[in-house]
Write a protein that holds these residues in place. Structure first.
Motif, PDB file in Angstrom:
ATOM      1  N   LEU A   1       0.817  -1.211   0.000  1.00  0.00           N
ATOM      2  CA  LEU A   1       0.000   0.000   0.000  1.00  0.00           C
ATOM      3  C   LEU A   1       0.849   1.259   0.000  1.00  0.00           C
ATOM      4  N   ILE A   2       0.237   2.336  -0.430  1.00  0.00           N
ATOM      5  CA  ILE A   2       0.833   3.659  -0.272  1.00  0.00           C
ATOM      6  C   ILE A   2       0.304   4.158   1.065  1.00  0.00           C
ATOM      7  N   CYS A   3       1.151   4.125   2.054  1.00  0.00           N
ATOM      8  CA  CYS A   3       0.743   4.474   3.415  1.00  0.00           C
ATOM      9  C   CYS A   3       1.038   5.957   3.647  1.00  0.00           C
ATOM     10  N   ILE A   4       0.005   6.702   4.012  1.00  0.00           N
ATOM     11  CA  ILE A   4       0.158   8.139   4.241  1.00  0.00           C
ATOM     12  C   ILE A   4       0.089   8.368   5.753  1.00  0.00           C
ATOM     13  N   ALA A   5       1.240   8.689   6.351  1.00  0.00           N
ATOM     14  CA  ALA A   5       1.293   8.925   7.803  1.00  0.00           C
ATOM     15  C   ALA A   5       1.255  10.432   8.031  1.00  0.00           C
ATOM     16  N   SER A   6       0.306  10.848   8.849  1.00  0.00           N
ATOM     17  CA  SER A   6       0.101  12.277   9.063  1.00  0.00           C
ATOM     18  C   SER A   6       0.162  12.556  10.563  1.00  0.00           C
ATOM     19  N   LEU A   7       1.341  12.948  11.005  1.00  0.00           N
ATOM     20  CA  LEU A   7       1.557  13.191  12.443  1.00  0.00           C
ATOM     21  C   LEU A   7       2.439  14.427  12.611  1.00  0.00           C
ATOM     22  N   ILE A   8       2.294  15.098  13.732  1.00  0.00           N
ATOM     23  CA  ILE A   8       3.173  16.249  13.995  1.00  0.00           C
ATOM     24  C   ILE A   8       4.627  15.780  13.892  1.00  0.00           C
ATOM     25  N   SER A   9       4.921  14.647  14.502  1.00  0.00           N
ATOM     26  CA  SER A   9       6.283  14.066  14.511  1.00  0.00           C
ATOM     27  C   SER A   9       7.333  15.174  14.649  1.00  0.00           C
ATOM     28  N   PRO A  10       7.392  15.769  15.834  1.00  0.00           N
ATOM     29  CA  PRO A  10       8.172  17.009  15.990  1.00  0.00           C
ATOM     30  C   PRO A  10       9.686  16.827  16.052  1.00  0.00           C
ATOM     31  N   TYR A  11      10.154  15.615  16.327  1.00  0.00           N
ATOM     32  CA  TYR A  11      11.593  15.446  16.552  1.00  0.00           C
ATOM     33  C   TYR A  11      12.270  14.802  15.334  1.00  0.00           C
ATOM     34  N   GLY A  12      13.316  15.467  14.876  1.00  0.00           N
ATOM     35  CA  GLY A  12      14.038  14.993  13.693  1.00  0.00           C
ATOM     36  C   GLY A  12      14.562  13.579  13.845  1.00  0.00           C
ATOM     37  N   LYS A  13      15.067  13.221  14.998  1.00  0.00           N
ATOM     38  CA  LYS A  13      15.683  11.890  15.169  1.00  0.00           C
ATOM     39  C   LYS A  13      14.621  10.784  15.028  1.00  0.00           C
ATOM     40  N   ASP A  14      13.399  11.071  15.448  1.00  0.00           N
ATOM     41  CA  ASP A  14      12.336  10.061  15.334  1.00  0.00           C
ATOM     42  C   ASP A  14      11.931   9.871  13.870  1.00  0.00           C
ATOM     43  N   ARG A  15      11.825  10.984  13.139  1.00  0.00           N
ATOM     44  CA  ARG A  15      11.488  10.872  11.706  1.00  0.00           C
ATOM     45  C   ARG A  15      12.620  10.169  10.961  1.00  0.00           C
ATOM     46  N   ASP A  16      13.849  10.505  11.323  1.00  0.00           N
ATOM     47  CA  ASP A  16      14.994   9.871  10.649  1.00  0.00           C
ATOM     48  C   ASP A  16      15.023   8.366  10.925  1.00  0.00           C
ATOM     49  N   ALA A  17      14.610   7.973  12.126  1.00  0.00           N
ATOM     50  CA  ALA A  17      14.572   6.537  12.460  1.00  0.00           C
ATOM     51  C   ALA A  17      13.556   5.826  11.565  1.00  0.00           C
ATOM     52  N   CYS A  18      12.435   6.487  11.285  1.00  0.00           N
ATOM     53  CA  CYS A  18      11.428   5.891  10.387  1.00  0.00           C
ATOM     54  C   CYS A  18      11.984   5.810   8.966  1.00  0.00           C
ATOM     55  N   ARG A  19      12.652   6.871   8.539  1.00  0.00           N
ATOM     56  CA  ARG A  19      13.268   6.854   7.206  1.00  0.00           C
ATOM     57  C   ARG A  19      14.254   5.682   7.092  1.00  0.00           C
ATOM     58  N   ALA A  20      15.025   5.462   8.150  1.00  0.00           N
ATOM     59  CA  ALA A  20      16.034   4.393   8.116  1.00  0.00           C
ATOM     60  C   ALA A  20      15.386   3.008   8.006  1.00  0.00           C
ATOM     61  N   MET A  21      14.150   2.896   8.523  1.00  0.00           N
ATOM     62  CA  MET A  21      13.437   1.608   8.441  1.00  0.00           C
ATOM     63  C   MET A  21      12.973   1.320   7.022  1.00  0.00           C
ATOM     64  N   LEU A  22      12.861   2.383   6.194  1.00  0.00           N
ATOM     65  CA  LEU A  22      12.235   2.249   4.872  1.00  0.00           C
ATOM     66  C   LEU A  22      13.132   2.815   3.784  1.00  0.00           C
ATOM     67  N   PRO A  23      14.304   2.217   3.586  1.00  0.00           N
ATOM     68  CA  PRO A  23      15.194   2.748   2.555  1.00  0.00           C
ATOM     69  C   PRO A  23      14.503   2.737   1.184  1.00  0.00           C
TER      70      PRO A  23
END
Ligand code: PPS
Ligand code: ADP
Length: 175
Positions: A103-125
């Motif tokens: 699926l094309i998953c659209i996640a819509s969250l404030i996600s205020p901290y860069g390190k947390d977003r980067d951790a998600c990016r790292a999970m999904l190269p």
């Protein structure tokens, strides 16, 4: 055998139907569109428009909205820093499963901290598209569709993003 977190003696179970078979079946490649920004910046509006547009083009998508996920999976979490981090980690893991499902998953969250977003990016190269709703705080506060900024300014909500809790703008977003 692998050892991860607190679970020991666990084994990865392969499935006979893989990502490539699902990709062929659905005629699309799974990915995550991660929309980040202040409350009131337009994340949910964009998520809904995008999902509808994809639907009209025959593409299967699913929205993981912060407000909604906090009604169920993440109902045990509040808004202190470690809870926000856990919120993003869990949604990142769920988004990864959706993307793996095709699926094309659209996640819509404030996600205020860069390190947390980067951790998600790292999970999904190669499958993580970060979209920053770059709206000034003053505009979000003027919109205030839920009246939360007013409550935060009055001191009735503590730790509100942009008021007395930080928002770290992305340095490497795709838009
Ligand atoms: N303290 C505080 N700070 C920010 N936002 C708050 C807070 N308390 C409640 N809300 C409401 O929760 C919605 C944000 O949830 P998220 O899961 O996206 O937040 S986070 O990513 O964990 O920071 C957010 O929704 P949106 O306005 O859609 O962003 C608010 O409605
Ligand atoms: N592009 C836009 N132009 C003007 N108003 C918008 C736009 N996108 C969203 N809005 C309005 O801003 C408010 C907040 O939008 P919303 O999508 O709920 O933000 P968020 O999910 O980031 O909290 C809503 O009243 C919405 O109608």
């Amino acid at each position: 055998m692998s050892t991860m977190g607190n679970s020991t003696n666990i084994f990865w179970q392969e499935s006979p139907v893989g990502k490539l078979e699902r990709r062929k079946l659905l005629n699309q490649k799974g990915c995550v569109v991660w929309i980040t920004g202040l409350s009131g910046s337009g994340k949910s509006t964009l998520a809904c428009s995008l999902s509808w547009e994809l639907h009209t083009r025959g593409k299967l998508s699913y929205i993981l909205d912060g407000d909604n996920v906090r009604h169920g999976l993440n109902k045990d979490l509040g808004f202190k820093a470690e809870d926000r981090t856990e919120n993003i980690r869990r949604v990142g893991e769920v988004a990864k499963l959706f993307a793996d499902a095709g699926l094309i998953c659209i996640a819509s969250l404030i996600s205020p901290y860069g390190k947390d977003r980067d951790a998600c990016r790292a999970m999904l190269p190669d499958a993580f598209i970060e979209v920053f709703m770059n709206m000034p705080l003053a505009l979000c506060e003027e919109r205030d569709p839920k009246g939360l900024y007013k409550l935060a300014r009055a001191g009735k909500i503590k730790g509100f993003t942009g008021i007395d809790d930080p928002y770290e703008p992305p340095l490497n977003c795709e838009n």
